[in-house]
Scaffold this motif. Structure first.
Motif, PDB file in Angstrom:
ATOM      1  N   ASP A  54       0.840  -1.193   0.000  1.00  0.00           N
ATOM      2  CA  ASP A  54       0.000   0.000   0.000  1.00  0.00           C
ATOM      3  C   ASP A  54       0.878   1.247   0.000  1.00  0.00           C
ATOM      4  O   ASP A  54       2.058   1.213   0.365  1.00  0.00           O
ATOM      5  N   MET A  55       0.271   2.370  -0.402  1.00  0.00           N
ATOM      6  CA  MET A  55       0.961   3.652  -0.455  1.00  0.00           C
ATOM      7  C   MET A  55       0.271   4.644   0.480  1.00  0.00           C
ATOM      8  O   MET A  55      -0.870   4.436   0.898  1.00  0.00           O
ATOM      9  N   VAL A  56       0.972   5.739   0.777  1.00  0.00           N
ATOM     10  CA  VAL A  56       0.391   6.829   1.551  1.00  0.00           C
ATOM     11  C   VAL A  56       0.690   8.152   0.856  1.00  0.00           C
ATOM     12  O   VAL A  56       1.703   8.295   0.169  1.00  0.00           O
ATOM     13  N   ARG A  57      -0.223   9.106   1.020  1.00  0.00           N
ATOM     14  CA  ARG A  57      -0.015  10.499   0.609  1.00  0.00           C
ATOM     15  C   ARG A  57      -0.467  11.381   1.766  1.00  0.00           C
ATOM     16  O   ARG A  57      -1.420  11.048   2.474  1.00  0.00           O
ATOM     17  N   ILE A  58       0.241  12.491   1.951  1.00  0.00           N
ATOM     18  CA  ILE A  58      -0.041  13.371   3.081  1.00  0.00           C
ATOM     19  C   ILE A  58      -0.373  14.762   2.561  1.00  0.00           C
ATOM     20  O   ILE A  58       0.426  15.370   1.834  1.00  0.00           O
ATOM     21  N   LEU A  59      -1.542  15.249   2.934  1.00  0.00           N
ATOM     22  CA  LEU A  59      -1.993  16.584   2.558  1.00  0.00           C
ATOM     23  C   LEU A  59      -1.721  17.508   3.743  1.00  0.00           C
ATOM     24  O   LEU A  59      -2.499  17.581   4.685  1.00  0.00           O
ATOM     25  N   ALA A  60      -0.589  18.194   3.681  1.00  0.00           N
ATOM     26  CA  ALA A  60      -0.200  19.126   4.742  1.00  0.00           C
ATOM     27  C   ALA A  60      -0.718  20.515   4.399  1.00  0.00           C
ATOM     28  O   ALA A  60      -0.455  21.031   3.310  1.00  0.00           O
ATOM     29  N   VAL A  61      -1.469  21.114   5.326  1.00  0.00           N
ATOM     30  CA  VAL A  61      -2.101  22.410   5.090  1.00  0.00           C
ATOM     31  C   VAL A  61      -1.651  23.385   6.177  1.00  0.00           C
ATOM     32  O   VAL A  61      -1.621  23.041   7.359  1.00  0.00           O
ATOM     33  N   CYS A  62      -1.303  24.593   5.747  1.00  0.00           N
ATOM     34  CA  CYS A  62      -0.884  25.623   6.695  1.00  0.00           C
ATOM     35  C   CYS A  62      -1.270  26.990   6.155  1.00  0.00           C
ATOM     36  O   CYS A  62      -0.803  27.382   5.076  1.00  0.00           O
ATOM     37  N   GLU A  63      -2.145  27.690   6.856  1.00  0.00           N
ATOM     38  CA  GLU A  63      -2.538  29.058   6.510  1.00  0.00           C
ATOM     39  C   GLU A  63      -2.968  29.183   5.042  1.00  0.00           C
ATOM     40  O   GLU A  63      -2.525  30.067   4.316  1.00  0.00           O
ATOM     41  N   GLY A  64      -3.818  28.283   4.604  1.00  0.00           N
ATOM     42  CA  GLY A  64      -4.346  28.360   3.253  1.00  0.00           C
ATOM     43  C   GLY A  64      -3.392  27.908   2.174  1.00  0.00           C
ATOM     44  O   GLY A  64      -3.619  28.167   0.991  1.00  0.00           O
ATOM     45  N   ASP A 176      -4.760  21.533 -14.682  1.00  0.00           N
ATOM     46  CA  ASP A 176      -3.916  21.794 -15.851  1.00  0.00           C
ATOM     47  C   ASP A 176      -2.846  20.726 -16.061  1.00  0.00           C
ATOM     48  O   ASP A 176      -2.023  20.844 -16.955  1.00  0.00           O
ATOM     49  N   GLY A 177      -2.848  19.685 -15.227  1.00  0.00           N
ATOM     50  CA  GLY A 177      -1.950  18.560 -15.463  1.00  0.00           C
ATOM     51  C   GLY A 177      -0.649  18.586 -14.699  1.00  0.00           C
ATOM     52  O   GLY A 177       0.138  17.643 -14.811  1.00  0.00           O
ATOM     53  N   ARG A 178      -0.392  19.600 -13.912  1.00  0.00           N
ATOM     54  CA  ARG A 178       0.835  19.596 -13.123  1.00  0.00           C
ATOM     55  C   ARG A 178       0.759  18.565 -12.004  1.00  0.00           C
ATOM     56  O   ARG A 178       1.739  17.881 -11.715  1.00  0.00           O
ATOM     57  N   VAL A 179      -0.391  18.456 -11.337  1.00  0.00           N
ATOM     58  CA  VAL A 179      -0.606  17.381 -10.357  1.00  0.00           C
ATOM     59  C   VAL A 179      -1.242  16.220 -11.102  1.00  0.00           C
ATOM     60  O   VAL A 179      -2.445  16.183 -11.315  1.00  0.00           O
ATOM     61  N   ARG A 180      -0.413  15.255 -11.518  1.00  0.00           N
ATOM     62  CA  ARG A 180      -0.914  14.111 -12.285  1.00  0.00           C
ATOM     63  C   ARG A 180      -1.059  12.862 -11.422  1.00  0.00           C
ATOM     64  O   ARG A 180      -1.595  11.848 -11.894  1.00  0.00           O
ATOM     65  N   CYS A 181      -0.564  12.902 -10.216  1.00  0.00           N
ATOM     66  CA  CYS A 181      -0.763  11.792  -9.278  1.00  0.00           C
ATOM     67  C   CYS A 181      -2.228  11.788  -8.860  1.00  0.00           C
ATOM     68  O   CYS A 181      -2.698  12.731  -8.220  1.00  0.00           O
ATOM     69  N   ALA A 182      -2.950  10.740  -9.232  1.00  0.00           N
ATOM     70  CA  ALA A 182      -4.398  10.721  -9.008  1.00  0.00           C
ATOM     71  C   ALA A 182      -4.780  10.847  -7.532  1.00  0.00           C
ATOM     72  O   ALA A 182      -5.660  11.646  -7.196  1.00  0.00           O
ATOM     73  N   PRO A 183      -4.164  10.083  -6.603  1.00  0.00           N
ATOM     74  CA  PRO A 183      -4.546  10.271  -5.197  1.00  0.00           C
ATOM     75  C   PRO A 183      -4.245  11.673  -4.680  1.00  0.00           C
ATOM     76  O   PRO A 183      -4.989  12.201  -3.851  1.00  0.00           O
ATOM     77  N   SER A 184      -3.155  12.292  -5.177  1.00  0.00           N
ATOM     78  CA  SER A 184      -2.840  13.653  -4.749  1.00  0.00           C
ATOM     79  C   SER A 184      -3.909  14.627  -5.219  1.00  0.00           C
ATOM     80  O   SER A 184      -4.393  15.472  -4.449  1.00  0.00           O
ATOM     81  N   ALA A 185      -4.293  14.510  -6.482  1.00  0.00           N
ATOM     82  CA  ALA A 185      -5.322  15.405  -7.019  1.00  0.00           C
ATOM     83  C   ALA A 185      -6.650  15.188  -6.303  1.00  0.00           C
ATOM     84  O   ALA A 185      -7.342  16.153  -5.943  1.00  0.00           O
ATOM     85  N   ALA A 186      -7.011  13.927  -6.088  1.00  0.00           N
ATOM     86  CA  ALA A 186      -8.275  13.641  -5.409  1.00  0.00           C
ATOM     87  C   ALA A 186      -8.266  14.160  -3.977  1.00  0.00           C
ATOM     88  O   ALA A 186      -9.284  14.650  -3.471  1.00  0.00           O
ATOM     89  N   ALA A 187      -7.113  14.080  -3.315  1.00  0.00           N
ATOM     90  CA  ALA A 187      -7.029  14.535  -1.927  1.00  0.00           C
ATOM     91  C   ALA A 187      -7.236  16.039  -1.824  1.00  0.00           C
ATOM     92  O   ALA A 187      -7.916  16.517  -0.911  1.00  0.00           O
ATOM     93  N   ILE A 188      -6.658  16.785  -2.746  1.00  0.00           N
ATOM     94  CA  ILE A 188      -6.812  18.241  -2.713  1.00  0.00           C
ATOM     95  C   ILE A 188      -8.283  18.621  -2.842  1.00  0.00           C
ATOM     96  O   ILE A 188      -8.793  19.486  -2.122  1.00  0.00           O
ATOM     97  N   LEU A 189      -8.992  17.972  -3.733  1.00  0.00           N
ATOM     98  CA  LEU A 189     -10.407  18.290  -3.923  1.00  0.00           C
ATOM     99  C   LEU A 189     -11.271  17.714  -2.803  1.00  0.00           C
ATOM    100  O   LEU A 189     -12.268  18.317  -2.415  1.00  0.00           O
ATOM    101  N   THR A 190     -10.895  16.549  -2.268  1.00  0.00           N
ATOM    102  CA  THR A 190     -11.654  15.972  -1.160  1.00  0.00           C
ATOM    103  C   THR A 190     -11.576  16.861   0.069  1.00  0.00           C
ATOM    104  O   THR A 190     -12.575  17.072   0.775  1.00  0.00           O
TER     105      THR A 190
END
Length: 234
Positions: A54-64, A176-190
């Motif tokens: 399995d893989m992991v991705r981390i969505l780190a958020v700080c001040e927008g 626009d295709g810069r974030v092409r990693c599907a889980p990364s893109a989905a995480a940002i929108l989720t």
């Protein structure tokens, strides 16, 4: 076959049957095998599959802002994505339950970016269900801080660079295709669709006609004007 009930409940029963299995190749990272299967239509034939961790991705958020790493992948070229990597057997969890993806997420975030934070599970996805049963576990990192320990990049990550970008730019990068990693893109929108973000300021900033759908949620993450710097203030 999937049985449908009036209340929307789905009870799956597999129409596939495994008849034989043969390993084609193996290394410490993946096993490639070909199964002889009975397909849903009753026919019999080969099915190629890959077993990997399995893989992991981390969505780190700080001040927008969102933490993005940029890396040149051997197969796909340059790509923006969230920090992350594979779940190792050493990422110990409860005895008998295998490695813990949250431990892996904390380790990967620290190794790649020298950043740590408070992790909460965001989602789990199966990016390539027709090829592998490997899942990607995504975690939200809040209260992030720079750790004194230096990043420990492996030999495939020597060119990895990190950057904090405004959420509005991260969303644009998924389109626009810069974030092409599907889980990364989905995480940002989720993340943008989660209901727990504060909405009081949003109501003041948006007209009634814009308080609809996912755009309404996305705007909660956009920092006020004058604070869209490339690095969050700490």
């Amino acid at each position: 076959m999937v049985e449908h009930f009036w209340d929307g409940t789905l009870i799956p029963s597999s129409p596939w049957a495994l008849l034989a299995r043969r390993e084609l190749a193996a290394n410490p990272f993946a096993n490639v095998r070909v199964d002889t299967v009975r397909r849903p239509d009753g026919s019999i034939g080969p099915y190629l599959a890959v077993d990997t961790a399995d893989m992991v991705r981390i969505l780190a958020v700080c001040e927008g802002h969102v933490l993005i790493v940029e890396q040149h992948h051997y197969l796909t070229g340059p790509c923006w994505q969230l920090p992350g990597g594979r779940v190792d057997p050493s990422d110990g969890g409860m005895p008998g339950l295998g490695p813990d993806p949250m431990i892996a997420a904390a380790r990967e975030l620290l190794e790649e970016t020298s950043i740590s934070g408070r992790l909460t599970r965001l989602a789990t996805w199966e990016p390539l269900p027709a090829l592998t049963a490997s899942r990607t576990h995504v975690y939200l990192a809040a209260d992030v801080r720079t750790d004194d320990r230096r990043a420990q990049l492996d030999d495939t990550e020597a060119d990895l660079a990190k950057r904090w970008i405004p959420v509005r730019d991260a969303i644009a990068a998924t389109l626009d295709g810069r974030v092409r990693c599907a889980p990364s893109a989905a995480a940002i929108l989720t993340l943008a669709l989660r209901p727990r973000f504060p909405r009081r300021r949003l109501r003041r900033r948006l007209s009634a006609s814009r308080r609809l759908g996912w755009l309404w949620c996305l705007t909660t993450l956009v920092p006020p004007r004058g604070r869209s710097t490339t690095t969050p203030r700490r």
